[in-house]
Design a protein around this motif. Structure first.
Motif, PDB file in Angstrom:
ATOM      1  N   ASP A  98      -7.949  -1.114  -4.810  1.00 57.81           N
ATOM      2  CA  ASP A  98      -8.156   0.138  -5.042  1.00 57.81           C
ATOM      3  C   ASP A  98      -9.675   0.586  -5.172  1.00 57.81           C
ATOM      4  N   ASP A 100     -11.175   2.456  -7.387  1.00 63.99           N
ATOM      5  CA  ASP A 100     -11.050   3.240  -8.749  1.00 63.99           C
ATOM      6  C   ASP A 100     -11.371   2.114  -9.647  1.00 63.99           C
ATOM      7  N   GLN A 102      -9.563  -0.179 -10.834  1.00 67.62           N
ATOM      8  CA  GLN A 102      -8.333  -0.650 -11.697  1.00 67.62           C
ATOM      9  C   GLN A 102      -8.074  -1.932 -11.056  1.00 67.62           C
ATOM     10  N   ARG A 201      -4.962  -4.855 -15.615  1.00 63.31           N
ATOM     11  CA  ARG A 201      -5.497  -3.858 -14.946  1.00 63.31           C
ATOM     12  C   ARG A 201      -6.052  -2.945 -15.706  1.00 63.31           C
TER      13      ARG A 201
HETATM   14 MG    MG Z   1      -5.724   3.672  -9.533  1.00 63.92          MG
END
Ligand code: MG
Ligand code: UDP
Length: 317
Positions: A98, A100, A102, A201
């Motif tokens: 991802d 972002d 994460q 995460r």
């Molecule tokens: Mg995300």
């Protein structure tokens, strides 16, 4: 021996808030990858963003020839953006994560280690999920329970799409022609030598989730309906169940009619029965509809995504 290349694929949708941070962390990661003696490539897929995502990626592409921008003609959704990235990637191993942050980029180094040791696919398992709502955790929990009950191939729990795939896994994945893409299910179905790495995460590094409930539900439905035909059997079960009930009802009515003089005045019972059957039939029709809609989508044979342009890398436009 030729140097092997690691491709990193990042699907991005309206990620202007995190992209600068992500690019910095990814740069760090690629430096480590180079230190280990690999070449690298970063494929950024702009999934029809309406903010400055594309411009940010473009400006990075100018600075680093190993970056590639694949830009979609519109928003096609995360699964297809990921797939386009995988299709564009040319590495010997392809990492999907991802945009972002994460999925911590540092975990990729561990994945590479396992890959070097012989794993064909290394997936990230979330030990802990920070900053995700209780609702998301609960729905995820039930989703994996349901899908693993229904589907034939087991999808490891608490995994997302964060993973490293060897070239042969990618080639096999690309041979799956279905138009509804549920990557983690398709990859689980492929088999090969799969290994896990565990990671925590993190919270999203900025911006908001691009997976609202509606998209999450669509993903879950795709997962269930493309990986199992068991819901179709529900009709059969319901059928047997209601026939059994009806049989008992008939016996009861006949018995009351002949053995007693309390004749059935069963408006309420009748209504309930009619409504029950009506409801069951609609549910079953809906399930049938889900499959028919999917068959229709498959037969249309449309391309699954449309690329507007590809920029960067050592490739020609
Ligand atoms: Mg995300
Ligand atoms: N994403 C995408 N297209 C979409 C929705 C999301 O490419 O239509 C990307 C997004 O930019 C991010 C990844 O998919 O890189 C995961 O999305 P997000 O972090 O919003 O999902 P969450 O982590 O909240 O499930």
């Amino acid at each position: 021996m030729a140097t092997k290349t690691i491709s990193i694929v990042l699907p991005c949708f309206n990620e202007e808030e995190v992209l600068p941070q992500t690019m910095a962390r990814v740069k760090n990661l690629t430096q480590q990858i180079v230190k280990k003696g690999f070449a690298y490539e970063v494929v950024l897929v702009d999934d029809g963003s309406r903010d400055r995502t594309k411009q940010i990626i473009k400006s990075h592409c100018q600075k680093d020839k190993n970056l590639v921008l694949v830009s979609f003609s519109r928003n096609f959704g995360h699964q297809l953006a990921a797939l386009a990235g995988i299709d564009t990637a040319r590495g010997d191993a392809v990492v999907l994560m991802d945009a972002d942050l994460q999925d911590p980029p540092e975990v990729v180094l561990e994945m590479i280690k396992k890959w070097q040791a012989g794993a064909d696919m290394v997936y990230g398992v979330r030990k802990k999920r920070k900053g995700e709502s209780v609702f998301k955790k609960i729905t995820a929990f039930f989703f994996y329970r349901i899908i693993n009950r229904l589907a034939d191939s087991e999808i490891p729990r608490n995994t997302g799409d964060f993973r490293l795939m060897d070239r042969k896994v990618v080639t096999a994945l690309q041979q799956m022609p279905e138009r509804t893409k549920f990557l983690r299910g398709m990859i689980a179905w492929l088999g090969f030598n799969q290994e896990a790495v565990y990671f925590v995460r993190d919270e999203r590094a900025g911006g908001e989730t691009k997976y609202p409930l509606k998209k999450m539900l669509a993903l879950a439905m795709n997962g269930i309906f493309s990986f199992s035909t068991k819901p179709l059997k529900l009709a059969t079960y319901f059928g047997f169940f209601s026939s059994l009930l009806a049989l008992l009802g008939i016996i009861l009515v006949v018995w009351i009619r002949f053995a007693t003089n309390v004749w059935v005045s069963g408006w309420a019972a009748l209504m309930v029965a009619v409504m029950f059957i009506g409801g069951v039939q609609l549910i079953v029709l809906g399930i049938l509809g889900e499959y028919i809609g999917r068959i229709y989508n498959e037969t249309k044979q449309r391309p699954v995504y449309i690329i507007d342009e590809i920029i960067g890398g050592k490739r020609k436009k």
